[in-house]
Motif scaffolding. Structure first.
Motif, PDB file in Angstrom:
ATOM      1  N   GLU A 162      35.446  15.336  17.451  1.00 37.51           N
ATOM      2  CA  GLU A 162      34.324  15.463  16.510  1.00 37.51           C
ATOM      3  C   GLU A 162      33.558  14.142  16.335  1.00 37.51           C
ATOM      4  OE1 GLU A 162      35.902  18.824  13.368  1.00 37.51           O
ATOM      5  OE2 GLU A 162      36.845  16.855  13.261  1.00 37.51           O
ATOM      6  N   LYS A 163      33.969  13.121  17.107  1.00 38.52           N
ATOM      7  CA  LYS A 163      33.341  11.803  16.924  1.00 38.52           C
ATOM      8  C   LYS A 163      31.825  11.840  17.124  1.00 38.52           C
ATOM      9  CE  LYS A 163      37.137   8.611  17.924  1.00 38.52           C
ATOM     10  NZ  LYS A 163      37.658   7.654  18.897  1.00 38.52           N
ATOM     11  N   SER A 164      31.371  12.649  18.088  1.00 36.45           N
ATOM     12  CA  SER A 164      29.925  12.693  18.347  1.00 36.45           C
ATOM     13  C   SER A 164      29.174  13.294  17.147  1.00 36.45           C
ATOM     14  CB  SER A 164      29.632  13.517  19.606  1.00 36.45           C
ATOM     15  OG  SER A 164      30.057  14.853  19.413  1.00 36.45           O
ATOM     16  N   TYR A 165      29.864  14.193  16.398  1.00 38.61           N
ATOM     17  CA  TYR A 165      29.216  14.779  15.216  1.00 38.61           C
ATOM     18  C   TYR A 165      28.939  13.696  14.174  1.00 38.61           C
ATOM     19  CZ  TYR A 165      31.168  19.153  17.175  1.00 38.61           C
ATOM     20  OH  TYR A 165      31.520  20.189  17.997  1.00 38.61           O
ATOM     21  N   VAL A 166      29.891  12.769  14.032  1.00 39.79           N
ATOM     22  CA  VAL A 166      29.737  11.690  13.043  1.00 39.79           C
ATOM     23  C   VAL A 166      28.499  10.853  13.391  1.00 39.79           C
ATOM     24  CG1 VAL A 166      30.756   9.566  12.113  1.00 39.79           C
ATOM     25  CG2 VAL A 166      32.187  11.567  12.480  1.00 39.79           C
ATOM     26  N   ILE A 167      28.336  10.577  14.682  1.00 42.12           N
ATOM     27  CA  ILE A 167      27.178   9.774  15.117  1.00 42.12           C
ATOM     28  C   ILE A 167      25.877  10.472  14.718  1.00 42.12           C
ATOM     29  CG2 ILE A 167      25.947   8.900  17.162  1.00 42.12           C
ATOM     30  CD1 ILE A 167      28.842   8.632  18.452  1.00 42.12           C
ATOM     31  N   ASP A 168      25.817  11.805  14.980  1.00 41.57           N
ATOM     32  CA  ASP A 168      24.599  12.565  14.644  1.00 41.57           C
ATOM     33  C   ASP A 168      24.358  12.590  13.133  1.00 41.57           C
ATOM     34  OD1 ASP A 168      24.282  13.071  17.303  1.00 41.57           O
ATOM     35  OD2 ASP A 168      25.130  15.092  17.243  1.00 41.57           O
ATOM     36  N   ILE A 169      25.435  12.756  12.375  1.00 39.92           N
ATOM     37  CA  ILE A 169      25.309  12.816  10.908  1.00 39.92           C
ATOM     38  C   ILE A 169      24.777  11.482  10.386  1.00 39.92           C
ATOM     39  CG2 ILE A 169      26.671  12.875   8.755  1.00 39.92           C
ATOM     40  CD1 ILE A 169      28.464  15.024  10.238  1.00 39.92           C
ATOM     41  N   GLN A 170      25.360  10.380  10.871  1.00 37.59           N
ATOM     42  CA  GLN A 170      24.944   9.057  10.378  1.00 37.59           C
ATOM     43  C   GLN A 170      23.484   8.775  10.721  1.00 37.59           C
ATOM     44  OE1 GLN A 170      29.114   6.637  10.044  1.00 37.59           O
ATOM     45  NE2 GLN A 170      28.066   6.488  11.989  1.00 37.59           N
ATOM     46  N   LYS A 171      23.085   9.262  11.897  1.00 37.48           N
ATOM     47  CA  LYS A 171      21.681   9.074  12.314  1.00 37.48           C
ATOM     48  C   LYS A 171      20.756   9.804  11.338  1.00 37.48           C
ATOM     49  CE  LYS A 171      21.556   8.782  17.118  1.00 37.48           C
ATOM     50  NZ  LYS A 171      21.611   9.614  18.304  1.00 37.48           N
ATOM     51  N   LEU A 172      21.142  11.046  11.013  1.00 39.14           N
ATOM     52  CA  LEU A 172      20.295  11.873  10.149  1.00 39.14           C
ATOM     53  C   LEU A 172      20.193  11.300   8.740  1.00 39.14           C
ATOM     54  CD1 LEU A 172      18.737  14.659   9.800  1.00 39.14           C
ATOM     55  CD2 LEU A 172      20.864  15.488   8.835  1.00 39.14           C
ATOM     56  N   ILE A 173      21.337  10.905   8.177  1.00 42.14           N
ATOM     57  CA  ILE A 173      21.306  10.454   6.773  1.00 42.14           C
ATOM     58  C   ILE A 173      21.005   8.965   6.665  1.00 42.14           C
ATOM     59  CG2 ILE A 173      22.872  12.291   6.014  1.00 42.14           C
ATOM     60  CD1 ILE A 173      25.117  10.252   5.874  1.00 42.14           C
ATOM     61  N   ASN A 174      20.906   8.322   7.830  1.00 41.37           N
ATOM     62  CA  ASN A 174      20.545   6.908   7.845  1.00 41.37           C
ATOM     63  C   ASN A 174      21.539   6.071   7.043  1.00 41.37           C
ATOM     64  OD1 ASN A 174      18.998   4.933   8.783  1.00 41.37           O
ATOM     65  ND2 ASN A 174      17.192   5.374   7.535  1.00 41.37           N
ATOM     66  N   ARG A 199       1.811  24.226   1.980  1.00 46.01           N
ATOM     67  CA  ARG A 199       3.137  23.708   2.343  1.00 46.01           C
ATOM     68  C   ARG A 199       3.649  22.747   1.287  1.00 46.01           C
ATOM     69  NH1 ARG A 199       4.978  24.141   7.564  1.00 46.01           N
ATOM     70  NH2 ARG A 199       3.699  25.545   8.791  1.00 46.01           N
ATOM     71  N   ILE A 200       4.908  22.918   0.954  1.00 43.07           N
ATOM     72  CA  ILE A 200       5.530  22.002  -0.008  1.00 43.07           C
ATOM     73  C   ILE A 200       6.819  21.504   0.609  1.00 43.07           C
ATOM     74  CG2 ILE A 200       6.692  21.882  -2.252  1.00 43.07           C
ATOM     75  CD1 ILE A 200       4.697  24.058  -3.186  1.00 43.07           C
ATOM     76  N   GLU A 201       6.959  20.188   0.680  1.00 40.74           N
ATOM     77  CA  GLU A 201       8.213  19.647   1.207  1.00 40.74           C
ATOM     78  C   GLU A 201       8.818  18.750   0.145  1.00 40.74           C
ATOM     79  OE1 GLU A 201       9.764  17.265   5.100  1.00 40.74           O
ATOM     80  OE2 GLU A 201       8.038  18.606   5.298  1.00 40.74           O
ATOM     81  N   VAL A 202      10.045  19.062  -0.229  1.00 44.12           N
ATOM     82  CA  VAL A 202      10.698  18.269  -1.260  1.00 44.12           C
ATOM     83  C   VAL A 202      11.878  17.544  -0.642  1.00 44.12           C
ATOM     84  CG1 VAL A 202      11.932  18.344  -3.429  1.00 44.12           C
ATOM     85  CG2 VAL A 202       9.970  19.819  -3.073  1.00 44.12           C
ATOM     86  N   ALA A 203      11.784  16.253  -0.570  1.00 43.25           N
ATOM     87  CA  ALA A 203      12.847  15.406  -0.011  1.00 43.25           C
ATOM     88  C   ALA A 203      13.115  15.744   1.445  1.00 43.25           C
ATOM     89  CB  ALA A 203      14.133  15.533  -0.816  1.00 43.25           C
ATOM     90  N   GLN A 204      13.306  14.736   2.228  1.00 41.37           N
ATOM     91  CA  GLN A 204      13.639  14.944   3.635  1.00 41.37           C
ATOM     92  C   GLN A 204      14.975  15.654   3.735  1.00 41.37           C
ATOM     93  OE1 GLN A 204      11.909  14.352   6.459  1.00 41.37           O
ATOM     94  NE2 GLN A 204      10.319  14.085   4.929  1.00 41.37           N
ATOM     95  N   ASN A 205      15.133  16.423   4.795  1.00 41.37           N
ATOM     96  CA  ASN A 205      16.408  17.128   4.996  1.00 41.37           C
ATOM     97  C   ASN A 205      17.564  16.140   5.070  1.00 41.37           C
ATOM     98  OD1 ASN A 205      14.984  19.458   5.231  1.00 41.37           O
ATOM     99  ND2 ASN A 205      14.609  19.136   7.400  1.00 41.37           N
ATOM    100  N   SER A 206      17.221  14.902   5.423  1.00 41.43           N
ATOM    101  CA  SER A 206      18.293  13.936   5.656  1.00 41.43           C
ATOM    102  C   SER A 206      18.789  13.271   4.381  1.00 41.43           C
ATOM    103  CB  SER A 206      17.779  12.857   6.592  1.00 41.43           C
ATOM    104  OG  SER A 206      16.633  12.272   6.013  1.00 41.43           O
ATOM    105  N   SER A 207      18.101  13.544   3.252  1.00 37.76           N
ATOM    106  CA  SER A 207      18.477  12.766   2.076  1.00 37.76           C
ATOM    107  C   SER A 207      19.799  13.250   1.496  1.00 37.76           C
ATOM    108  CB  SER A 207      17.386  12.873   1.016  1.00 37.76           C
ATOM    109  OG  SER A 207      17.270  14.200   0.620  1.00 37.76           O
ATOM    110  N   THR A 208      20.731  12.314   1.332  1.00 40.90           N
ATOM    111  CA  THR A 208      21.968  12.661   0.620  1.00 40.90           C
ATOM    112  C   THR A 208      21.935  11.866  -0.673  1.00 40.90           C
ATOM    113  OG1 THR A 208      23.112  10.911   1.816  1.00 40.90           O
ATOM    114  CG2 THR A 208      23.369  13.131   2.662  1.00 40.90           C
ATOM    115  N   SER A 209      22.478  12.440  -1.707  1.00 44.26           N
ATOM    116  CA  SER A 209      22.400  11.802  -3.015  1.00 44.26           C
ATOM    117  C   SER A 209      23.097  10.442  -3.014  1.00 44.26           C
ATOM    118  CB  SER A 209      23.072  12.709  -4.045  1.00 44.26           C
ATOM    119  OG  SER A 209      23.268  11.993  -5.236  1.00 44.26           O
ATOM    120  N   LYS A 210      22.448   9.511  -3.700  1.00 37.96           N
ATOM    121  CA  LYS A 210      23.030   8.157  -3.815  1.00 37.96           C
ATOM    122  C   LYS A 210      24.329   8.207  -4.612  1.00 37.96           C
ATOM    123  CE  LYS A 210      19.261   5.911  -2.231  1.00 37.96           C
ATOM    124  NZ  LYS A 210      18.799   7.037  -1.439  1.00 37.96           N
ATOM    125  N   ASN A 211      24.497   9.308  -5.380  1.00 36.00           N
ATOM    126  CA  ASN A 211      25.668   9.380  -6.262  1.00 36.00           C
ATOM    127  C   ASN A 211      26.906   9.946  -5.591  1.00 36.00           C
ATOM    128  OD1 ASN A 211      23.939   8.468  -8.178  1.00 36.00           O
ATOM    129  ND2 ASN A 211      23.507  10.484  -9.031  1.00 36.00           N
TER     130      ASN A 211
END
Length: 413
Positions: A353-365, A207-219
């Motif tokens: 779509e407000k609830s989607y924003v909450i889920d997105i923010q949770k995932l990407i921290n 198994r190879i895992e590269v970066a968490q699914n939640s990572s969004t680029s700092k850039n």
């Protein structure tokens, strides 16, 4: 680490250098040595991490080391199965580039295009076949494809393949290949059904895992605009006039939405094209070509049509409709700010779509930056609009007759 350290041979190193790559990405660094050791592998990595080279380079190396047959006698030794036509074409381009200095041949087959030229290419004999599941099985049924000699099977974007309903096809294709083959499974995420598939078709995989699914680029600068649903198109036009510049992908949830927005932008004299599942393969390829050549600077797309497509130098991603799956947001905005460049992500959010924003923010921290200073603000207390009939009560209750009908005294009784 350099590509030389990965023990790749000269012709491949020369081709990689010509493509302008110096060092392997993390996914390549981890995958290539295991693949060269003929291990079964599950790789979880986002689009844009260099996955294609992670399987293409070891495949080319292994086939190069023992290429013997003349072109006519070539058998399919490596099979790459991909969910969409665009992705298949892109993988094929990569194989061609990396195998430039070898005698290895590859071809790509997919639905939505004429079958005869594809049959012809297969007749010539190929080492590496890239295919979408439906067309692959069609051609196998017609005896135009023999998978008895496949040494390596690659399932790319496995999660998308299963989402698109290809699970039975994938299992069938796997069974048509020899038991002794090596299998490499690549997936952006590893949900339960991908896990299940892996358990049935891979043999003690690494198994190879590269970066968490939640990572969004700092850039990536991520901005959020709250806007009433009815004003989204107006706000989009306003932002294109004043704020969003350069090469842009706009994501919409439905094919109908893509078409509607494209018509509006064309009417407003924007250089725009679109891709979605109902468009013919030729039209989709044409749209991508025009966008890559900068003949148009705006591409409107649905997620499935755009999945995995490599577009360099993308300045901005616009989420016209926010996705209800937070990982999809990460995929979308991961198309900008690649290779150390910076990029912008603009999201238009209506009340529903407000609830989607909450889920997105949770995932990407991460808290998205809300821009309040725009001409179409959403009332903070706004509830999603639910269209209800203005009439109250049942029409069958007493006193339903209008004054006019009461005056008409004629009755059937």
């Amino acid at each position: 680490m350099s590509f030389k350290d990965l023990k790749l041979n000269r012709p491949i190193l020369r081709a990689i250098a010509e493509k302008g790559y110096d060092n392997p990405t993390l996914v390549q660094e981890k995958t290539i040595p295991l693949a060269l050791n003929r291990k079964d592998i599950i790789v979880s990595a986002q689009t844009g991490t260099g996955k294609t080279a992670a399987f293409a380079l070891p495949i080319i190396q292994q086939l190069y080391d023992k290429q013997t047959a003349s072109k006519k006698g070539k058998k399919i030794k490596a099979l790459v199965v991909s969910p969409t036509r665009e992705l298949a074409l892109q993988i094929a381009e990569n194989f061609e580039a990396y195998a430039t200095y070898t005698e290895l041949t590859s071809t790509v087959i997919f639905g939505g295009a004429s079958i005869e030229p594809q049959k012809e290419a297969l007749k010539q004999g190929v080492d590496i076949l890239i295919a979408t599941p439906g067309r692959l099985l069609d051609l196998h049924k017609q005896d135009d494809i023999n998978l008895d000699y496949v040494e390596t099977l690659v399932l790319d974007e496995a999660d998308l393949m299963l989402d698109m309903g290809f699970i039975d096809d994938v299992k069938k294709i796997e069974r048509l290949c020899p038991k002794t083959k090596q299998t490499l499974l690549f997936s952006a995420t590893i949900p339960y059904k991908v896990e299940q598939l892996a358990n049935t078709i891979l043999t003690s995989p690494q198994r190879i895992e590269v970066a968490q699914n939640s990572s969004t680029s700092k850039n990536v600068n991520q901005l959020l605009y709250y806007v009433p649903k009815k004003d989204k198109i107006e706000l989009c036009l306003h932002l294109l006039r004043t704020t969003i510049k350069g090469n842009i992908i706009i994501f919409r949830r439905t094919k109908y939405g893509v078409d509607k927005l494209e018509k509006t932008l064309l009417k407003n004299n924007y250089q725009v094209d679109s891709i979605h599942g109902d468009k013919s393969q030729t039209a989709r390829q044409e749209a991508l070509k025009r966008f890559k050549k900068k003949e148009v600077n705006i591409l409107i797309a649905t997620d499935v049509a755009a999945r995995g497509i490599d577009i360099d130098n993308l300045d901005a991603v616009v989420n016209f409709d926010l996705p209800n799956i937070p990982e999809t947001y990460v995929h979308r905005i991961g198309r900008t700010a690649r290779a150390g460049q910076s990029g912008m992500a603009y999201s238009l959010c209506s009340a529903d779509e407000k609830s989607y924003v909450i889920d997105i923010q949770k995932l990407i921290n991460l808290q998205l930056d809300v821009i309040e200073d725009h001409p179409y603000p959403l009332d903070p207390k706004a509830k999603p609009i639910v269209h209800k009939s203005k009439k109250t009560g049942s029409k069958h209750k007493k006193g339903r007759k209008s004054e006019a009908s009461k005056k008409k005294k004629k009755r059937w009784y």
